[in-house]
Design an enzyme around this catalytic site. Structure first.
Site, PDB file in Angstrom:
ATOM      1  N   LYS A  31      -7.141  -4.868  -2.737  1.00 34.38           N
ATOM      2  CA  LYS A  31      -8.202  -5.693  -1.530  1.00 34.38           C
ATOM      3  C   LYS A  31      -9.036  -4.384  -1.124  1.00 34.38           C
ATOM      4  O   LYS A  31      -9.011  -3.889  -1.651  1.00 34.38           O
ATOM      5  CB  LYS A  31      -7.291  -5.985  -0.604  1.00 34.38           C
ATOM      6  CG  LYS A  31      -6.326  -4.428  -0.637  1.00 34.38           C
ATOM      7  CD  LYS A  31      -5.112  -5.085   0.875  1.00 34.38           C
ATOM      8  CE  LYS A  31      -3.643  -4.357   1.266  1.00 34.38           C
ATOM      9  NZ  LYS A  31      -4.351  -3.454   1.932  1.00 34.38           N
ATOM     10  N   ASP A  35       0.666  -1.659   0.113  1.00 33.80           N
ATOM     11  CA  ASP A  35       0.152  -0.318  -0.069  1.00 33.80           C
ATOM     12  C   ASP A  35       0.969   1.519  -0.450  1.00 33.80           C
ATOM     13  O   ASP A  35       0.398   2.531   0.679  1.00 33.80           O
ATOM     14  CB  ASP A  35      -0.654   0.134   1.194  1.00 33.80           C
ATOM     15  CG  ASP A  35      -1.447  -1.276   1.823  1.00 33.80           C
ATOM     16  OD1 ASP A  35      -1.760  -1.772   0.091  1.00 33.80           O
ATOM     17  OD2 ASP A  35      -3.032  -1.167   1.817  1.00 33.80           O
ATOM     18  N   CYS A  49      -1.971  -2.695   7.846  1.00 37.13           N
ATOM     19  CA  CYS A  49      -1.499  -3.742   6.702  1.00 37.13           C
ATOM     20  C   CYS A  49      -0.116  -4.251   6.331  1.00 37.13           C
ATOM     21  O   CYS A  49      -0.292  -5.747   6.179  1.00 37.13           O
ATOM     22  CB  CYS A  49      -1.748  -2.371   5.394  1.00 37.13           C
ATOM     23  SG  CYS A  49      -3.722  -2.523   5.450  1.00 37.13           S
TER      24      CYS A  49
END
Ligand code: ZN
Length: 196
Positions: A106, A8, A151
């Site tokens: 996701k 990310d 994450c």
């Protein structure tokens, strides 16, 4: 065989973004530099519809960072972030993406949030990342990116559960809440994870 998972590194998680991680931009040159040390590099990308239920804006009486129950799971409410197709959802301009062979997205379903690059938070869905890595002969993964306490942590924990030798690269990640990360880091180590 060793793989790097870049989690990310998207504009909304960088300084100036809607869910910024303080000094998150400082890890980008490091991530660019270490990619050459891996046989395989993959990335994850948070990729939400604009009405995603992890957004506080979808719950009229709630504020960002409050917690609710979403279909039986504790859900932290976030500012709107990483909306599909938006600038905030794009990888950072400074991130070198040349060696990223596959991108696992996701958080695409309205009512399902996903911190880990492997499974959503309720483990209802598999992104296919584990199968992909195993098919490529990967036995060891190193995880970097944003944010360390969400994450990155959950991706690394799932990597352990999936049987990979797993490290979090400390110098190539930054936390939203440093205190919370210390606790999560200890849990990761207790589960067999390594910190480099
Ligand atoms: Zn998200």
């Amino acid at each position: 065989m060793k793989a790097l998972i870049i989690v990310d590194v998207q504009n909304d998680f960088l300084p100036g973004g809607s869910l910024e991680v303080s000094r998150g931009d400082e890890i980008i040159p490091i991530i660019n530099h270490i990619q050459k040390d891996y046989n395989l590099v993959v990335a994850t990308q948070d990729w939400h519809p604009e009405n995603h239920k992890s957004f506080a804006s979808q719950h009229p009486d709630k504020l960002p960072f409050e917690q609710i129950d979403l279909d039986g799971l504790a859900q932290i409410l976030w500012p709107d972030h990483c909306i599909q197709g938006s600038y905030g959802a794009e990888f950072a301009d400074e991130l070198n993406t040349d060696r990223i062979e596959a991108i696992f997205r996701k958080g695409m379903e309205e009512r399902i949030d996903s911190y880990s690059g492997f499974f959503d938070n309720g483990k209802r869905k598999d992104t296919g990342l584990s199968g992909y890595l195993k098919a490529r002969g990967v036995t060891e993964v190193h995880v970097c990116g944003l944010a360390a306490d969400f994450c990155v942590y959950f991706t690394a924990l799932d990597a352990l559960t999936e049987g990979f030798k797993t490290s979090i690269i400390s110098k190539a990640t930054k936390a939203i809440d440093k205190g919370a990360f210390i606790e999560k880091k200890n849990n990761f180590i207790q589960n067999g994870g390594l910190l480099t």
